[in-house]
Write a protein that holds these residues in place. Structure first.
Motif, PDB file in Angstrom:
ATOM      1  N   MET A   1      -2.065  78.771  -6.454  1.00  0.00           N
ATOM      2  CA  MET A   1      -2.559  78.399  -7.783  1.00  0.00           C
ATOM      3  C   MET A   1      -3.138  79.576  -8.585  1.00  0.00           C
ATOM      4  SD  MET A   1      -5.383  75.540  -8.721  1.00  0.00           S
ATOM      5  CE  MET A   1      -4.608  74.106  -8.052  1.00  0.00           C
ATOM      6  N   ILE A   2      -4.016  80.364  -7.943  1.00  0.00           N
ATOM      7  CA  ILE A   2      -4.709  81.414  -8.722  1.00  0.00           C
ATOM      8  C   ILE A   2      -3.805  82.620  -8.989  1.00  0.00           C
ATOM      9  CG2 ILE A   2      -5.726  82.685  -6.766  1.00  0.00           C
ATOM     10  CD1 ILE A   2      -7.431  81.863 -10.139  1.00  0.00           C
TER      11      ILE A   2
ATOM     12  N   ILE B   1       3.571  82.754   2.734  1.00  0.00           N
ATOM     13  CA  ILE B   1       4.030  82.177   3.992  1.00  0.00           C
ATOM     14  C   ILE B   1       5.094  81.111   3.701  1.00  0.00           C
ATOM     15  CG2 ILE B   1       2.336  80.306   4.259  1.00  0.00           C
ATOM     16  CD1 ILE B   1       1.838  81.429   7.088  1.00  0.00           C
TER      17      ILE B   1
ATOM     18  N   ARG C   1       7.645  80.039  -2.764  1.00  0.00           N
ATOM     19  CA  ARG C   1       6.561  80.298  -3.731  1.00  0.00           C
ATOM     20  C   ARG C   1       6.632  81.738  -4.235  1.00  0.00           C
ATOM     21  NH1 ARG C   1       1.221  77.037  -1.544  1.00  0.00           N
ATOM     22  NH2 ARG C   1       2.231  75.021  -1.621  1.00  0.00           N
TER      23      ARG C   1
ATOM     24  N   THR D   1      -4.862  84.514  -0.544  1.00  0.00           N
ATOM     25  CA  THR D   1      -4.644  83.421   0.417  1.00  0.00           C
ATOM     26  C   THR D   1      -5.913  82.578   0.514  1.00  0.00           C
ATOM     27  OG1 THR D   1      -5.380  84.846   2.203  1.00  0.00           O
ATOM     28  CG2 THR D   1      -3.016  84.820   1.759  1.00  0.00           C
TER      29      THR D   1
ATOM     30  N   PRO E   1      -9.448  81.058   2.016  1.00  0.00           N
ATOM     31  CA  PRO E   1     -10.552  81.811   2.636  1.00  0.00           C
ATOM     32  C   PRO E   1     -10.393  82.045   4.133  1.00  0.00           C
ATOM     33  CG  PRO E   1     -11.423  80.139   1.166  1.00  0.00           C
ATOM     34  CD  PRO E   1      -9.935  79.949   1.188  1.00  0.00           C
TER      35      PRO E   1
ATOM     36  N   VAL F   1      -7.943  82.707   5.809  1.00  0.00           N
ATOM     37  CA  VAL F   1      -6.925  83.720   6.128  1.00  0.00           C
ATOM     38  C   VAL F   1      -7.326  85.104   5.602  1.00  0.00           C
ATOM     39  CG1 VAL F   1      -4.403  84.085   6.091  1.00  0.00           C
ATOM     40  CG2 VAL F   1      -5.290  81.809   5.674  1.00  0.00           C
TER      41      VAL F   1
ATOM     42  N   ILE G   1      -5.508  88.848   6.748  1.00  0.00           N
ATOM     43  CA  ILE G   1      -4.619  89.609   5.840  1.00  0.00           C
ATOM     44  C   ILE G   1      -5.249  90.971   5.513  1.00  0.00           C
ATOM     45  CG2 ILE G   1      -3.531  89.609   3.540  1.00  0.00           C
ATOM     46  CD1 ILE G   1      -2.248  87.510   5.285  1.00  0.00           C
TER      47      ILE G   1
ATOM     48  N   GLU H   1      -9.423  87.855  -2.668  1.00  0.00           N
ATOM     49  CA  GLU H   1     -10.132  86.816  -3.434  1.00  0.00           C
ATOM     50  C   GLU H   1     -11.413  86.491  -2.657  1.00  0.00           C
ATOM     51  OE1 GLU H   1     -11.146  84.791  -5.617  1.00  0.00           O
ATOM     52  OE2 GLU H   1      -9.816  85.401  -7.204  1.00  0.00           O
TER      53      GLU H   1
ATOM     54  N   GLN I   1      -5.698  69.850  -3.601  1.00  0.00           N
ATOM     55  CA  GLN I   1      -6.122  70.801  -2.568  1.00  0.00           C
ATOM     56  C   GLN I   1      -7.531  70.502  -2.078  1.00  0.00           C
ATOM     57  OE1 GLN I   1      -5.791  73.761  -5.519  1.00  0.00           O
ATOM     58  NE2 GLN I   1      -4.878  75.159  -4.057  1.00  0.00           N
TER      59      GLN I   1
ATOM     60  N   ASP J   1     -17.454  78.646  -2.295  1.00  0.00           N
ATOM     61  CA  ASP J   1     -16.393  78.599  -3.301  1.00  0.00           C
ATOM     62  C   ASP J   1     -16.903  79.067  -4.675  1.00  0.00           C
ATOM     63  OD1 ASP J   1     -13.766  78.027  -4.261  1.00  0.00           O
ATOM     64  OD2 ASP J   1     -14.637  76.313  -5.301  1.00  0.00           O
TER      65      ASP J   1
ATOM     66  N   ARG K   1      -9.082  88.409 -14.675  1.00  0.00           N
ATOM     67  CA  ARG K   1      -9.111  88.567 -13.208  1.00  0.00           C
ATOM     68  C   ARG K   1      -8.061  89.582 -12.805  1.00  0.00           C
ATOM     69  NH1 ARG K   1     -11.684  83.512 -10.580  1.00  0.00           N
ATOM     70  NH2 ARG K   1     -12.447  82.507 -12.453  1.00  0.00           N
TER      71      ARG K   1
HETATM   72  N1  LIG Z   1      -7.399  77.989  -7.648  1.00  0.00           N
HETATM   73  C1  LIG Z   1      -8.371  78.535  -8.351  1.00  0.00           C
HETATM   74  O1  LIG Z   1      -8.693  78.124  -9.482  1.00  0.00           O
HETATM   75  C2  LIG Z   1      -9.127  79.710  -7.802  1.00  0.00           C
HETATM   76  C3  LIG Z   1      -9.972  80.387  -8.665  1.00  0.00           C
HETATM   77  C4  LIG Z   1     -10.624  81.499  -8.207  1.00  0.00           C
HETATM   78  C5  LIG Z   1     -10.453  81.928  -6.912  1.00  0.00           C
HETATM   79  N2  LIG Z   1      -9.641  81.235  -6.049  1.00  0.00           N
HETATM   80  C6  LIG Z   1      -9.534  81.740  -4.669  1.00  0.00           C
HETATM   81  O2  LIG Z   1      -8.224  82.250  -4.473  1.00  0.00           O
HETATM   82  C7  LIG Z   1      -7.785  82.018  -3.140  1.00  0.00           C
HETATM   83  C8  LIG Z   1      -6.499  81.218  -3.185  1.00  0.00           C
HETATM   84  O3  LIG Z   1      -6.746  80.014  -3.874  1.00  0.00           O
HETATM   85  P1  LIG Z   1      -5.574  79.130  -4.476  1.00  0.00           P
HETATM   86  O4  LIG Z   1      -6.227  78.073  -5.264  1.00  0.00           O
HETATM   87  O5  LIG Z   1      -4.560  80.006  -5.136  1.00  0.00           O
HETATM   88  O6  LIG Z   1      -4.999  78.498  -3.132  1.00  0.00           O
HETATM   89  P2  LIG Z   1      -3.507  77.951  -2.872  1.00  0.00           P
HETATM   90  O7  LIG Z   1      -3.590  77.132  -1.636  1.00  0.00           O
HETATM   91  O8  LIG Z   1      -2.934  77.361  -4.118  1.00  0.00           O
HETATM   92  O9  LIG Z   1      -2.690  79.308  -2.589  1.00  0.00           O
HETATM   93  C9  LIG Z   1      -2.818  80.068  -1.421  1.00  0.00           C
HETATM   94  C10 LIG Z   1      -1.443  80.556  -1.034  1.00  0.00           C
HETATM   95  O10 LIG Z   1      -1.562  81.392   0.115  1.00  0.00           O
HETATM   96  C11 LIG Z   1      -0.436  81.120   0.944  1.00  0.00           C
HETATM   97  N3  LIG Z   1      -0.738  81.558   2.307  1.00  0.00           N
HETATM   98  C12 LIG Z   1      -1.536  80.970   3.212  1.00  0.00           C
HETATM   99  N4  LIG Z   1      -1.555  81.695   4.352  1.00  0.00           N
HETATM  100  C13 LIG Z   1      -0.767  82.770   4.135  1.00  0.00           C
HETATM  101  C14 LIG Z   1      -0.382  83.879   4.930  1.00  0.00           C
HETATM  102  N5  LIG Z   1      -0.828  84.038   6.165  1.00  0.00           N
HETATM  103  N6  LIG Z   1       0.453  84.768   4.379  1.00  0.00           N
HETATM  104  C15 LIG Z   1       0.941  84.632   3.115  1.00  0.00           C
HETATM  105  N7  LIG Z   1       0.601  83.598   2.335  1.00  0.00           N
HETATM  106  C16 LIG Z   1      -0.238  82.680   2.826  1.00  0.00           C
HETATM  107  C17 LIG Z   1      -0.211  79.626   0.812  1.00  0.00           C
HETATM  108  O11 LIG Z   1       1.081  79.256   1.200  1.00  0.00           O
HETATM  109  C18 LIG Z   1      -0.476  79.427  -0.666  1.00  0.00           C
HETATM  110  O12 LIG Z   1       0.695  79.536  -1.436  1.00  0.00           O
HETATM  111  C19 LIG Z   1      -8.940  81.285  -2.448  1.00  0.00           C
HETATM  112  O13 LIG Z   1      -9.724  82.211  -1.761  1.00  0.00           O
HETATM  113  C20 LIG Z   1      -9.733  80.688  -3.602  1.00  0.00           C
HETATM  114  O14 LIG Z   1     -11.093  80.552  -3.287  1.00  0.00           O
HETATM  115  C21 LIG Z   1      -8.958  80.152  -6.486  1.00  0.00           C
END
Ligand SMILES: NC(=O)c1ccc[n+]([C@@H]2O[C@H](COP(=O)([O-])OP(=O)(O)OC[C@H]3O[C@@H](n4cnc5c(N)ncnc54)[C@H](O)[C@@H]3O)[C@@H](O)[C@H]2O)c1
Length: 398
Positions: A38-39, A61, A65, A96, A98, A100, A104, A118, A186, A200, A331
């Motif tokens: 998502m982010i 992974i 995507r 990824t 938290p 993970v 990574i 992140e 999620q 978070d 960001r």
């Molecule tokens: N969504 C938001 O609005 C937002 C805002 C700010 C910060 N964040 C932070 O960003 C990070 C990701 O959040 P998100 O919302 O994008 O989550 P998400 O679940 O939408 O995306 C995470 C991605 O990481 C991938 N992934 C997981 N394990 C992996 C691996 N070992 N190797 C490669 N890819 C892998 C997943 O398949 C997924 O596509 C988190 O730490 C979250 O706290 C999110």
């Protein structure tokens, strides 16, 4: 007879660094993104505005995507291993979940690249410590979100504080309350180990406070879990669709209402609430109380204003014009700052010491609650340098 002088041994050639283009002060640093969820769209888009970074590759992974992002943003989709093996990539952005993050980051450092993650920096202290130790051993940099404190809103507040608009800061409040993302696709992720309202959303607030006051000394807190389960909404996200169905109940494994006081080394006491238990509230995100006035700080999860000040003697709130640029979602500015710091040798602002200290502060809320006493903090960091005034869009340093 005088000895014949030997020709000096040829020095080993210095590693080739891409040249700085004429008329530019810094070269463009190539980055790869791991985690295309998502982010990631925000990062793919916002990173394009900084002239010192370029995202050239991405992986996930779930390969589709990464492929989708390749189609959307023109960077090359590949596996994590291929991305980490690419010689031209210097910084890896780790987007990824938290749980993970540290794995990574370790893979990135072991591949000889700088790791920018992140938030949060880790899910616990041991998790973060191993990343810090490996970075030190390898002589590489680690960085971490949030970088929202480099936005125009928080930088303006920082300048006003440093310029004495409210005199000497004595205390502050930082409040982030909501019902939580319980119905989102999620949602379970946010109620699990490594998340919750503090890990978070707390990073935005606690990092902003450290940016204002410097490192903290102790935390005294009480925390609780509002309920054992939450109920998912109708839209079950892809990540969890095999595990949960709409309106399934899912377990809450973290505390969901954390309240306490952070004592800063400069003497400021900040009262903090992070909660997923409030349907509505009227608290401003952050207020700072000085001996000559009060500063109303905008939401530190955003880049903009408004910034308001109430000065003793004037007895009214005044909206302050913003002194710094980057008031829109920017960001990746933290990664751009890291890319410049790599070239100049200075500390990057969103650095590992800061993120590690912020993590310890946040984890200390539950720790203090469990122990029933004040927790003295072991880590510290430098107060990040403010951004320069007069930057043009695309610049992070003149
Ligand atoms: N969504 C938001 O609005 C937002 C805002 C700010 C910060 N964040 C932070 O960003 C990070 C990701 O959040 P998100 O919302 O994008 O989550 P998400 O679940 O939408 O995306 C995470 C991605 O990481 C991938 N992934 C997981 N394990 C992996 C691996 N070992 N190797 C490669 N890819 C892998 C997943 O398949 C997924 O596509 C988190 O730490 C979250 O706290 C999110």
């Amino acid at each position: 007879m005088a000895a014949v002088k030997k020709a000096p041994a040829k020095k080993a050639a210095a590693p080739k660094k891409p040249a700085v283009p004429p008329g530019k002060k810094f070269r463009k640093v190539k980055m790869g993104i791991i985690g295309c969820g998502m982010i990631s769209d925000t990062y793919f888009q916002a990173s394009k505005k900084f002239n010192v970074i370029e995202v050239v590759a991405c992986s996930d992974i779930i390969p589709e995507r990464a492929k989708k992002k390749e189609e959307m943003y023109g960077c090359k989709a590949m596996t994590n291993e291929e991305l980490l093996a690419r010689k031209d990539i210097e910084i890896v952005l780790n987007l990824t979940p938290p749980q993970v993050h540290s794995r990574i980051a370790m893979d990135t450092l072991n591949a000889g690249k700088h790791a920018y993650s992140e938030k949060p920096f880790g899910v616990d202290e041991a998790d973060a410590a191993k990343v810090m130790a490996l970075a030190k051993k390898k002589g590489l940099r680690v960085g971490c979100a949030p970088d929202t404190f480099l936005g125009g809103g928080i930088q303006t507040c920082r300048k006003m504080l440093d310029d004495g608009w409210i005199g000497k800061p004595i205390a502050a409040t930082a409040m982030v309350l909501g019902r939580g993302p319980e119905k989102w696709g999620q949602a379970p992720f946010f109620y699990d180990y490594g998340a919750g309202p503090m890990l978070d959303l707390g990073p935005y607030y606690v990092t902003a406070l450290v940016n204002f006051f410097g490192p903290a000394k102790s935390v005294t807190a009480i925390t609780k879990k509002g309920s054992k389960f939450r109920t998912l909404g109708a839209e079950v996200g892809e990540t969890y669709k095999d595990i949960y169905k709409p309106f399934d109940r899912y377990p809450v494994t973290v505390t969901t209402h954390l309240t306490g006081v952070i004592e800063f080394q400069n003497g400021v006491l900040a009262t903090v609430i992070a909660s997923f238990e409030a349907y509505a509230h009227n608290h401003p995100p952050i207020e700072i109380y000085g001996d000559e006035g009060t500063l109303l700080v905008p939401d530190p999860n955003t880049f903009g204003g408004p910034v308001k000040v109430f000065r003793h003697g004037e007895n009214k709130w005044i909206e302050a014009p913003l002194s710094h640029i980057y008031t829109e979602n920017s960001r990746s500015i933290g990664a751009a700052d890291m890319a410049i710091a790599l070239q100049t040798g200075r500390k990057h602002r969103c650095n590992g010491d800061l993120a590690n200290h912020v993590l310890e502060i946040m984890l200390a809320f539950d720790k203090s609650s469990k122990l029933g006493r004040k927790v003295d903090l072991k880590t510290t960091c430098e107060r990040p340098e403010p951004l320069q005034l007069g930057l043009e869009h695309g610049e992070v340093e003149k």
